[in-house]
Scaffold this motif. Structure first.
Motif, PDB file in Angstrom:
ATOM      1  N   ARG A  42     -36.871 -10.417 -31.508  1.00  0.00           N
ATOM      2  CA  ARG A  42     -36.752 -11.528 -31.113  1.00  0.00           C
ATOM      3  C   ARG A  42     -36.653 -12.068 -32.400  1.00  0.00           C
ATOM      4  NH1 ARG A  42     -41.655  -7.905 -32.521  1.00  0.00           N
ATOM      5  NH2 ARG A  42     -42.528  -8.971 -34.271  1.00  0.00           N
ATOM      6  N   PRO A  43     -36.949 -14.340 -31.853  1.00  0.00           N
ATOM      7  CA  PRO A  43     -36.387 -14.534 -32.883  1.00  0.00           C
ATOM      8  C   PRO A  43     -36.979 -14.954 -34.578  1.00  0.00           C
ATOM      9  CG  PRO A  43     -35.985 -15.720 -30.833  1.00  0.00           C
ATOM     10  CD  PRO A  43     -37.316 -14.508 -30.546  1.00  0.00           C
ATOM     11  N   GLY A  44     -36.365 -14.072 -35.766  1.00  0.00           N
ATOM     12  CA  GLY A  44     -37.547 -14.380 -36.393  1.00  0.00           C
ATOM     13  C   GLY A  44     -37.646 -13.001 -37.073  1.00  0.00           C
ATOM     14  N   LYS A  45     -37.131 -12.186 -36.336  1.00  0.00           N
ATOM     15  CA  LYS A  45     -37.887 -10.607 -36.641  1.00  0.00           C
ATOM     16  C   LYS A  45     -37.032  -9.991 -37.884  1.00  0.00           C
ATOM     17  CE  LYS A  45     -38.690  -6.158 -34.118  1.00  0.00           C
ATOM     18  NZ  LYS A  45     -38.249  -5.287 -33.154  1.00  0.00           N
ATOM     19  N   ASN A  46     -37.085  -9.272 -39.150  1.00  0.00           N
ATOM     20  CA  ASN A  46     -36.239  -9.000 -39.552  1.00  0.00           C
ATOM     21  C   ASN A  46     -35.279  -7.975 -38.720  1.00  0.00           C
ATOM     22  OD1 ASN A  46     -34.680  -7.175 -42.055  1.00  0.00           O
ATOM     23  ND2 ASN A  46     -36.229  -7.750 -43.172  1.00  0.00           N
ATOM     24  N   PRO A  47     -34.214  -7.934 -39.149  1.00  0.00           N
ATOM     25  CA  PRO A  47     -33.021  -7.237 -38.195  1.00  0.00           C
ATOM     26  C   PRO A  47     -33.071  -5.910 -38.602  1.00  0.00           C
ATOM     27  CG  PRO A  47     -31.861  -8.558 -40.248  1.00  0.00           C
ATOM     28  CD  PRO A  47     -33.403  -8.877 -39.551  1.00  0.00           C
ATOM     29  N   ASN A  48     -33.642  -5.154 -40.036  1.00  0.00           N
ATOM     30  CA  ASN A  48     -33.581  -4.440 -41.234  1.00  0.00           C
ATOM     31  C   ASN A  48     -34.313  -2.882 -39.828  1.00  0.00           C
ATOM     32  OD1 ASN A  48     -31.177  -4.788 -42.167  1.00  0.00           O
ATOM     33  ND2 ASN A  48     -32.774  -5.882 -43.442  1.00  0.00           N
ATOM     34  N   PRO A  49     -33.634  -2.061 -39.569  1.00  0.00           N
ATOM     35  CA  PRO A  49     -34.977  -0.810 -39.093  1.00  0.00           C
ATOM     36  C   PRO A  49     -35.606  -0.122 -39.909  1.00  0.00           C
ATOM     37  CG  PRO A  49     -31.919   0.001 -38.725  1.00  0.00           C
ATOM     38  CD  PRO A  49     -32.583  -1.431 -39.405  1.00  0.00           C
ATOM     39  N   ALA A  50     -36.464  -0.016 -39.774  1.00  0.00           N
ATOM     40  CA  ALA A  50     -37.756   0.801 -41.146  1.00  0.00           C
ATOM     41  C   ALA A  50     -38.911   2.066 -40.055  1.00  0.00           C
ATOM     42  CB  ALA A  50     -37.698  -0.775 -41.830  1.00  0.00           C
ATOM     43  N   HIS A  51     -39.836   2.383 -41.325  1.00  0.00           N
ATOM     44  CA  HIS A  51     -39.984   3.066 -40.843  1.00  0.00           C
ATOM     45  C   HIS A  51     -41.498   2.578 -42.300  1.00  0.00           C
ATOM     46  CE1 HIS A  51     -42.214   6.536 -42.420  1.00  0.00           C
ATOM     47  NE2 HIS A  51     -42.690   6.830 -41.732  1.00  0.00           N
ATOM     48  N   PHE A  52     -42.810   2.519 -41.520  1.00  0.00           N
ATOM     49  CA  PHE A  52     -44.217   1.829 -42.155  1.00  0.00           C
ATOM     50  C   PHE A  52     -45.284   3.291 -42.219  1.00  0.00           C
ATOM     51  CE2 PHE A  52     -41.781  -2.196 -42.103  1.00  0.00           C
ATOM     52  CZ  PHE A  52     -41.728  -2.723 -42.940  1.00  0.00           C
ATOM     53  N   THR A  53     -45.827   3.535 -43.055  1.00  0.00           N
ATOM     54  CA  THR A  53     -46.913   4.259 -43.393  1.00  0.00           C
ATOM     55  C   THR A  53     -47.904   2.934 -43.468  1.00  0.00           C
ATOM     56  OG1 THR A  53     -45.489   5.668 -43.941  1.00  0.00           O
ATOM     57  CG2 THR A  53     -48.008   6.284 -43.918  1.00  0.00           C
ATOM     58  N   ILE A  54     -48.506   3.124 -42.073  1.00  0.00           N
ATOM     59  CA  ILE A  54     -49.918   1.889 -41.993  1.00  0.00           C
ATOM     60  C   ILE A  54     -50.859   2.633 -43.178  1.00  0.00           C
ATOM     61  CG2 ILE A  54     -51.486   0.340 -40.809  1.00  0.00           C
ATOM     62  CD1 ILE A  54     -47.908  -0.189 -40.917  1.00  0.00           C
ATOM     63  N   ARG A  55     -51.000   3.939 -42.756  1.00  0.00           N
ATOM     64  CA  ARG A  55     -52.224   4.434 -43.033  1.00  0.00           C
ATOM     65  C   ARG A  55     -52.509   6.110 -42.984  1.00  0.00           C
ATOM     66  NH1 ARG A  55     -58.297   5.376 -40.981  1.00  0.00           N
ATOM     67  NH2 ARG A  55     -56.982   6.229 -38.945  1.00  0.00           N
ATOM     68  N   CYS A  56     -52.054   6.937 -44.126  1.00  0.00           N
ATOM     69  CA  CYS A  56     -51.785   8.228 -44.435  1.00  0.00           C
ATOM     70  C   CYS A  56     -52.778   8.683 -43.933  1.00  0.00           C
ATOM     71  CB  CYS A  56     -51.605   8.033 -45.714  1.00  0.00           C
ATOM     72  SG  CYS A  56     -50.531   7.395 -46.690  1.00  0.00           S
ATOM     73  N   SER A  57     -52.993  10.313 -43.470  1.00  0.00           N
ATOM     74  CA  SER A  57     -53.691  11.103 -42.995  1.00  0.00           C
ATOM     75  C   SER A  57     -54.214  11.657 -44.137  1.00  0.00           C
ATOM     76  CB  SER A  57     -53.013  12.945 -42.391  1.00  0.00           C
ATOM     77  OG  SER A  57     -52.323  13.201 -43.400  1.00  0.00           O
ATOM     78  N   ARG A  58     -55.801  12.156 -44.237  1.00  0.00           N
ATOM     79  CA  ARG A  58     -56.605  12.178 -45.493  1.00  0.00           C
ATOM     80  C   ARG A  58     -58.155  12.800 -44.587  1.00  0.00           C
ATOM     81  NH1 ARG A  58     -60.741   9.947 -48.386  1.00  0.00           N
ATOM     82  NH2 ARG A  58     -61.214   8.304 -46.579  1.00  0.00           N
ATOM     83  N   ASN A  59     -58.883  13.979 -45.329  1.00  0.00           N
ATOM     84  CA  ASN A  59     -60.250  14.119 -44.861  1.00  0.00           C
ATOM     85  C   ASN A  59     -61.140  13.620 -45.303  1.00  0.00           C
ATOM     86  OD1 ASN A  59     -58.652  16.547 -43.664  1.00  0.00           O
ATOM     87  ND2 ASN A  59     -59.695  18.079 -45.811  1.00  0.00           N
ATOM     88  N   ILE A  60     -61.969  13.039 -44.510  1.00  0.00           N
ATOM     89  CA  ILE A  60     -63.176  11.376 -45.079  1.00  0.00           C
ATOM     90  C   ILE A  60     -64.721  12.128 -45.142  1.00  0.00           C
ATOM     91  CG2 ILE A  60     -64.120   9.717 -43.327  1.00  0.00           C
ATOM     92  CD1 ILE A  60     -61.722   9.374 -42.135  1.00  0.00           C
TER      93      ILE A  60
END
Length: 743
Positions: free
Chosen positions: A452-470
């Motif tokens: 889409r217009p303005g979107k970064n063209p580079n493929p990437a993986h993002f960890t928004i939040r890791c797993s963890r015992n709460i």
């Protein structure tokens, strides 16, 4: 070792309000999941009908309660900072045995709270289309990052952890707690200058800032020594006439010395003298750029000296698998020798093509791209062009394939979920839940894959939040979590975003998004990173999934590419989008043979750059004459004879010298290891559950809680590797015979 938590199908209260479609899918209907998975990516109308109406209750971004508006980012950030300041005070006042018993988990929670904001905000500010949201995310990132830097140079947390490590109760810490404590101590003592006197600590902060500024300037201000060179159009025979016409002014062709036009000229122009001139111009960075690089190298050397390290390379490598520059050199030398026969044979094929073209001179540096193109053209399968191959790789079909592969290897499958209004940043973002056949939902995956217009063209993986015992009483931000009803243990689920830039399905026709074979491999690569997060089984955030040693982090993604090149795996899903005809295995085998024709030569180029990276970060001469150091590396390791003029000053364009300073070898190392694991564990058993479970048990489950060497020894059954060292690095280098990345 922490006992692996028992995951259940049931959802925690924070996610129970998801669409009823989600519950129906999660509890059964695997065949229906499989068909729907293809259709939500391939058919716009199916996705539109599947999503919730805009009148449904709005949830925040990623289901975070606060992130419903720009102001919500400020609220979330303020609450996080308030929590962390209380936690910091609690940790710094630690004095009882119970305090010391819990200190690593409290420090890990502190890190998790900060990273939840930093990682999420970093993703949002680079991806979200709303400028106000982007500005709010940037503000949130800056506030928390600044506070984190203060903590990194504060003695209170360090002293508390040091006291806890010296207390007998530290012997009761789990393996993960020991690993996190060790990582934190290295960060405190060797990466942040915590033990330096005040004046030296001040200098540490100044140097760190200068390095960041110079690094950004080095990456952003790249320029060649000569911007353009001119030729008569008659000398550009072989080059695309349309390109030549676009570059012609007043009867002269003015060719930019860097970029697509220069690359095209090197691949296609028949006149060797023209190619030589283009090659030399494209190898020379502006003198100002070299000066910036040498200033960056000097500041890094100063920082290393301040911290008592022999060089910046010694500092950067201390907590990596390689450990020392000497070990990296051992690996690269061994890989160089292993690579030489195959790379030499590939260069001989180019030299033969040059002789057939009527030239009796040896292969030159400016010949490589031209004769590579010639050989590939002569070997191309004219019966199956690339666009015809794409017809077998609709995006939905590839996702079916990934889900089917993961089901066979790990007992996982992707289940489409209708995102709530406000949960995603664009209406084209698909949400998938990752469902284990034994553990229920184990992760959430957001797929932003269309251009889409303005979107970064580079493929990437993002960890928004890791797993963890709460821990009991921890704040629930609304993001997905799982509750084990038998123990009452709550775990936050890894939340992952995949970004690609594929063509969108045409809403005016039935044509789906069709991927090239290279794009299929890209998607498998990024999914390899995600798999590391899906199957990580750590109780602590600091060692979850991809939070591992830098020279181990690329292994799952590189290994995943091997599955994309396996005819056995491709037979699971590669079918024509219109006729449903399965792809011809011979077509795939031919494509793979074409792709690997010059793989060893490409590996050779990466070896040269990795050697240069090491020398530039460990040699004093590089601080004043980086060009001489770079040129020596090129001449020492290139198989095509070069002099200093041929080597040029291309290191001025080598942006990875900033982002991967002294670590550029890591991708090569992981590529070699991935090749060995593929041969020893998966080849001929690409969809075998036993092989998948072996890999998951020995590699993926650990994240960064044990060294890569231990995991490598475990998955290969080679105990002699588990302690690492130069001998192990040599062994890994020797594995690199043949063509790294071949099927």
């Amino acid at each position: 070792m922490i006992v692996r938590p028992r995951w259940r199908r049931g959802y925690s209260n924070s996610v129970a309000a998801a669409s009823t479609k989600t519950a129906d899918v999660a509890e059964g209907g695997k065949q229906w999941d499989d068909a729907l998975l293809r259709d939500i990516f391939d058919k716009s109308d199916v996705w539109h009908n599947f999503t919730q109406p805009s009148s449904a209750p709005h949830r925040g971004l990623f289901q975070n309660h606060d992130l419903t508006s720009p102001e919500g980012f400020r609220t979330y950030t303020s609450r996080t900072l308030e929590q962390t300041k209380k936690l910091v005070a609690q940790i710094e006042s630690s004095h009882t045995e119970e305090d010391y018993r819990c200190i690593v988990r409290r420090l890990d929670l502190l890190s998790d709270l900060l990273c939840r904001v930093i990682d999420m905000s970093d993703f949002v500010r680079s991806t979200h289309p709303d400028p106000q949201i982007v500005a709010a995310a940037h503000e949130a990132y800056s506030r928390v990052y600044e506070y984190m830097n203060v903590l990194n140079t504060s003695t209170g947390l360090y002293q508390a952890l040091k006291k806890a490590q010296g207390h007998p109760v530290s012997k009761s810490w789990s393996r993960e707690e020991q690993a996190v404590a060790r990582i934190l101590m290295i960060d405190f003592e060797e990466k942040s200058g915590i033990n330096l006197p005040p004046s030296a600590r001040k200098r540490f902060v100044e140097l760190s800032s200068e390095i960041a500024e110079l690094g950004q300037k080095f990456v952003e201000d790249m320029a060649p020594e000569k911007q353009y060179i001119s030729f008569s159009s008659a000398r550009l025979k072989g080059m695309d006439p349309m390109v030549v016409r676009e570059l012609t002014r007043f009867g002269k062709v003015t060719l930019p010395t860097v970029g697509m036009a220069a690359s095209h000229a090197l691949r296609t122009v028949e006149d060797e003298d023209v190619r030589k001139e283009v090659f030399h111009a494209s190898q020379r960075a502006a003198k100002s750029q070299i000066k910036i690089l040498e200033m960056l190298l000097q500041r890094r050397a100063d920082l290393a000296g301040l911290l008592g390290a022999e060089s910046y390379a010694h500092l950067a490598l201390k907590d990596k698998m390689a450990r020392t520059p000497e070990a990296v050199s051992t690996f690269l030398d061994a890989l160089s020798e292993a690579n030489k026969p195959t790379a030499s044979a590939e260069l001989a094929a180019m030299a033969m093509a040059k002789q057939k073209a009527g030239w009796d001179t040896e292969l030159k540096p400016w010949d490589r791209e031209f004769y590579t193109t010639r050989v590939l053209h002569n070997n191309r399968n004219r019966q199956k062009a690339g666009d015809e191959l794409s017809a077998y790789f609709s995006l939905g079909t590839v996702f079916q394939g990934l889900s089917r592969l993961f089901t066979r290897l790990y007992g996982l499958r992707f289940v489409p979920v209708s995102p709530a209004p406000g949960e995603t940043w664009n209406s084209q973002v698909r949400r998938l839940d990752v469902i284990s056949e034994t553990e229920g939902r184990i992760a959430v995956l957001y797929c932003d894959l269309f251009s889409r217009p303005g979107k970064n063209p580079n493929p990437a993986h993002f960890t928004i939040r890791c797993s963890r015992n709460i821990p009991i009483g921890d704040t629930d931000d609304g993001m997905p979590s799982n509750l084990d009803p038998s123990t009452g243990a709550l775990s936050q689920l890894p939340t992952i975003a995949l970004i690609c830039n594929f063509a969108s399905p045409n809403p005016r026709s039935s044509s789906p998004s069709l991927l090239s074979f290279r794009e299929v491999q890209t998607l498998f690569h990024e999914m390899g990173h995600a798999l590391h997060s899906f199957l990580g089984r750590t109780a602590l955030h600091g060692v979850a999934g991809t939070r591992c040693q830098t020279d181990w982090a690329e292994l799952p993604s590189v290994l995943s590419e091997h599955f994309a090149r396996s005819p056995t795996v491709l037979s699971l899903f590669a079918r024509h989008w219109q006729t449903d005809e399965p792809i011809n295995p011979e077509t795939i085998l031919h494509k793979l043979s074409q792709e690997s024709l010059f793989a060893a030569t490409e590996t050779r180029s990466q070896i040269v750059l990795a050697v240069a990276d090491q020398r530039l970060h460990s040699t004093k001469l590089a601080l004043t004459d980086s060009s001489s150091v770079f040129q020596s590396a090129v001449m020492d390791y290139s198989l095509i004879p070069m002099d200093r003029e041929d080597a040029g000053t291309w290191h001025g364009f080598f942006g990875h010298l900033y982002g991967y300073g002294a670590l550029y070898y890591a991708y090569l190392m992981d590529s070699v290891i991935a090749e060995e694991i593929w041969r020893e564990v998966f080849k001929g058993r690409e969809i075998d559950r036993e092989a998948g479970e072996r890999y998951a048990k020995e590699v993926l489950r650990w994240g960064g809680s044990r060294s890569g060497w231990e995991s490598l020894a475990g998955v290969l059954g080679k105990d002699e590797l588990k302690d690492g060292g130069e001998k192990a690095m040599r062994v890994v280098g020797e594995w690199g015979k043949g063509k790294i990345g071949s099927a």
